[in-house]
Each structure stands twice: as structure tokens, then as C-alpha cells.
Scaffold this motif. Sequence first.
Motif, PDB file in Angstrom:
ATOM      1  N   ARG A  97       6.178  40.775   2.798  1.00 19.49           N
ATOM      2  CA  ARG A  97       6.350  41.114   4.259  1.00 19.49           C
ATOM      3  C   ARG A  97       7.697  41.561   4.761  1.00 19.49           C
ATOM      4  NH1 ARG A  97       5.679  36.114   6.325  1.00 19.49           N
ATOM      5  NH2 ARG A  97       7.710  35.571   6.469  1.00 19.49           N
ATOM      6  N   GLN A  98       7.767  42.478   5.345  1.00 25.35           N
ATOM      7  CA  GLN A  98       8.784  43.341   5.992  1.00 25.35           C
ATOM      8  C   GLN A  98       8.876  42.511   7.539  1.00 25.35           C
ATOM      9  OE1 GLN A  98       8.673  47.144   7.451  1.00 25.35           O
ATOM     10  NE2 GLN A  98      10.684  47.521   6.422  1.00 25.35           N
ATOM     11  N   GLU A  99      10.027  41.955   8.162  1.00 26.09           N
ATOM     12  CA  GLU A  99      10.129  41.498   9.462  1.00 26.09           C
ATOM     13  C   GLU A  99      10.309  42.668  10.417  1.00 26.09           C
ATOM     14  OE1 GLU A  99      12.391  38.008  10.109  1.00 26.09           O
ATOM     15  OE2 GLU A  99      11.218  36.787   8.882  1.00 26.09           O
ATOM     16  N   LYS A 100      11.321  43.460   9.960  1.00 28.44           N
ATOM     17  CA  LYS A 100      11.521  44.566  11.122  1.00 28.44           C
ATOM     18  C   LYS A 100      11.725  45.971  10.382  1.00 28.44           C
ATOM     19  CE  LYS A 100      14.310  42.120  14.406  1.00 28.44           C
ATOM     20  NZ  LYS A 100      15.649  41.193  14.183  1.00 28.44           N
ATOM     21  N   GLN A 144      14.140  46.720   7.201  1.00 28.95           N
ATOM     22  CA  GLN A 144      14.409  45.484   6.322  1.00 28.95           C
ATOM     23  C   GLN A 144      13.695  45.628   5.038  1.00 28.95           C
ATOM     24  OE1 GLN A 144      13.949  42.217   8.613  1.00 28.95           O
ATOM     25  NE2 GLN A 144      16.001  42.327   9.766  1.00 28.95           N
ATOM     26  N   CYS A 168       6.046  36.722   0.063  1.00 26.65           N
ATOM     27  CA  CYS A 168       5.869  35.520   1.076  1.00 26.65           C
ATOM     28  C   CYS A 168       4.769  34.630   0.660  1.00 26.65           C
ATOM     29  CB  CYS A 168       5.723  36.066   2.424  1.00 26.65           C
ATOM     30  SG  CYS A 168       4.460  37.160   2.813  1.00 26.65           S
ATOM     31  N   LYS A 222       4.843  34.535  11.659  1.00 30.11           N
ATOM     32  CA  LYS A 222       6.266  35.157  11.419  1.00 30.11           C
ATOM     33  C   LYS A 222       6.195  36.499  11.939  1.00 30.11           C
ATOM     34  CE  LYS A 222       7.949  31.981   8.112  1.00 30.11           C
ATOM     35  NZ  LYS A 222       8.442  31.785   6.737  1.00 30.11           N
ATOM     36  N   PRO A 223       7.464  36.896  12.498  1.00 35.80           N
ATOM     37  CA  PRO A 223       7.598  38.505  12.597  1.00 35.80           C
ATOM     38  C   PRO A 223       7.380  39.361  11.636  1.00 35.80           C
ATOM     39  CG  PRO A 223       9.652  37.248  12.965  1.00 35.80           C
ATOM     40  CD  PRO A 223       8.662  36.462  12.596  1.00 35.80           C
ATOM     41  N   THR A 224       6.442  40.322  11.822  1.00 34.88           N
ATOM     42  CA  THR A 224       5.957  41.072  10.749  1.00 34.88           C
ATOM     43  C   THR A 224       5.840  42.541  11.279  1.00 34.88           C
ATOM     44  OG1 THR A 224       4.483  39.456   9.830  1.00 34.88           O
ATOM     45  CG2 THR A 224       4.143  41.612   9.184  1.00 34.88           C
ATOM     46  N   ASN A 225       6.713  43.539  10.609  1.00 34.60           N
ATOM     47  CA  ASN A 225       6.402  44.898  10.812  1.00 34.60           C
ATOM     48  C   ASN A 225       5.584  45.656   9.772  1.00 34.60           C
ATOM     49  OD1 ASN A 225       7.312  47.464  12.165  1.00 34.60           O
ATOM     50  ND2 ASN A 225       8.116  47.824  10.005  1.00 34.60           N
TER      51      ASN A 225
END
Lengths: 105, 313
Positions: A7-10, A13, A18, A41-44
Amino acid sequence: MIWEVFRQEKTGQYHTHCGNVHAPDREMAKQFAAIQHGRRKPTNSLWVVPRDEVGEIDAEDVAFGGTTDKAYRWATTYKTTGEDAREVVESEDEQATAERQRGDD
Amino acid sequence: MDLDTVKDRAGPREFSPADDLPEEYRKAATRMIEFHANSEIMGAYLERPFIRQAPSIDRKLACSAKVQDEIGHGQLLYRAAESLGVKTREEMLDDLANGDGKFLNCFHYEMTDWVETPMIAFFVDGAAMRRQATLRRTSWEPYAHAMDKVCFEEGFHVKHGEDILRELMSGSKKEQELTQAAFEEWWPRIIQFFGPTDDKSTHHDFAASVGLKQQSNDQLRNAFLDQYIPKARSYGLEIPDEPRIRELDDGTYEVEEGDLDWDEFFTIAKNDYEPGVGQINGRKAAQEAVQWVRDTIESDATAAGGHAPQAAD
Ligand SMILES: [Fe+2]
Ligand SMILES: [Fe+2]
């Protein structure tokens, strides 16, 4: 089939591991990953990778280093005069953190 | 994505291989990162002889570690460049070998004496680091990620280089004089590291407008002089009279451009400068000499199985 999920949050990044999902193919793996790992969770962005495609080498197979004294390789070894450039200080701080985490000192 | 959208969105680490980017962006980014990658490699070759010439075992170990790091930086950067889909790593390496690949002006000069090593390891690495720190915010994400690792390692290069300078400048009178002479020879080249002034720079506007480049030549040159003139002085180096450098009231510097040799600079930029041609061919010969290693690895990738490789750290 097991797919490892990253996973990439933003934007910009790193994709970090995960978890993993069961899925018959890539399309389903993406869907399941989105549901299981992209919701709370924040995910981009998410990557899915077939587990079989992941190669692993661990500390039992190989000495990763940190056992030999390589002080000459660390910025912290060298004493300088006056104020160092911002980015040199930053690099030295990152190195000091890594050194501590490796338990060299 | 069209160019206007790219310009609108162009923030730090904004674009990745998942984005469909216009050719202008991909070509400009490739040119910039390939240049950077080539420079890492050519810098490593310039410093390599000093693993042998190092005056002590500690210096030898550090020089060898630094050269190893720089080759690693080149490899990281070729990956970041390759991910733009314009040129393959193979093509870039071939171009470097046949003299078409471009790289930093400073690495076209010969370096023969130990007293010259801090000119590269302290001043050129210091200059490079000023620039690289800003590139952690470049819009091409793989480039920014490569910069994270490069900047992590570079602190050692700069501080080791500074340590050599400190040692030389607190050594015998002869050592100090030789170091000062080396500094005078390298100083104009180091200032030219940042290229011509903004109004003469050809690629800057576009690279800045799409977020690839974060600061202009003038801003970076200023930031460098601001940090490294006091450093040089603190070790007893005298700043040469030429090029003339004026400190302005706002704390910035103005370099008298006419005092620098731009004919030489642009000859270098075309890979036509004689010593530089020697460096390119020297690397090419070294590459060819170890072709058998690459051949062995590629033709027999599985034969290495069974014994544990030693990880580099
Ligand atoms: Fe480097
Ligand atoms: Fe370096």
C-alpha cells in the motif's frame, strides 16, 4: 493463489507491504486488496504481487552486514569544523538513526 | 495526460510509471536523469585510482566505499531513467561508452594527486548534494525515491572529503601549498558545476515548469557559495581572485561570468574536451575488460545457486 499487497498512502510515497489476499487472478486480487487493505487506512495506490514471484533471502542465508566494524562508512565518524550544510546534517542524522537500529553502537 | 495538465499538477513526487505522460516530459526527464546517472559513474572512475593511492588504510577503505556507493547511485538512477520508457539502461550505458552520453563538467578533468581528492569529495560532492537535496521533491517519483537513498549515503562522502581537506590543511607547509594550488585549479570548474546563469540555460524553463527541477542554476550556485566559501576559509584556503565573486547586500553572490572559461565548458558539454575523451575511453576499456564477468552471469545465471552470496553492506 496468494497475492502479497503493498500500500502507498499518498502520491510519491513508497509502496510498503501491508498483508496478502487469496484470489484466483490479478483482477480479483486487486479487488480484494482494495476491500481488505484500502478501506480504513489512507490509500492512494495498491500493488498486488503473486507470492510465488517474490524471492526471499534472510539473515539465516546470508550475513547482511553490521557485524564488521565499518566506521569509515558513516558520516558520524568524521569531525568537521563550523556549521555543516543542512543536507549533510540531515544525511548524518539518517545515518545515525540507521546505525542505532542496526545496534552497531 | 496533456502537457497543460502536467504543468498544473507538477508537484513533488507527483508522477509515476502508472501515469500516461506526454513525450516532452518523458524526454526531458530522461535527459536529466541519464546525465545524472552518467555523472555518478564517471565520478567513480575518476576517484577509483585513489583507492590505490590513499595514504592510509582508513582512507583506502573510505575511498573504496565511496567509489562503490557512486556506482550504486548510477545503477539506481539508470533504473529511474529507464522507467520513463524512452531509453533502456543498455542504450544509456552504450551511449556512455561510445561518447554520446553526457555528464558533469568536473569529471572531464584528470585528477592525479591526492591533494586533489577533497576538491571532488568535499566540494563537488557538496555541490551535488545541494542539488540532490532539492531533487527529493522532483515530480518524477522514481527519481525522488532514488534521491532518498543517494542523500542518505552522501553525507559520508562530503564529511570524509572535508576530513581529508582538514588533514591536508593542518599538515606541513608544503601540503598546505599543494592543496591551495589544487583548489585554485579546481575552483572555477566547481563553480561551473551549476552551469551558466539562468538566462543562458537552455533546458531550465521547461524542466522547472513540469516540476522536474526544483531550483535554478543561480539559486543553487548561490546556496553553494553561501555554504562552502566559509567552509573553505575555515580550513585556511584562500578563495582565488578569479572568477570575481561579489557578495551582494541581500546575502547572495554574483559571479563574474566573463572570468570563467565557457569555451572550455561547452567543448566539455559536447564531449570534445581531450582529457574527458580519455576518461570516456578509459571507462569503456575497463567495461570491456570485465565483459567476461557479465557474460558469465548472464549465460549461467542458475549455476551460482547452492552457495550463499555475500551481501554488500
Ligand atoms: Fe553519488
Ligand atoms: Fe558522492
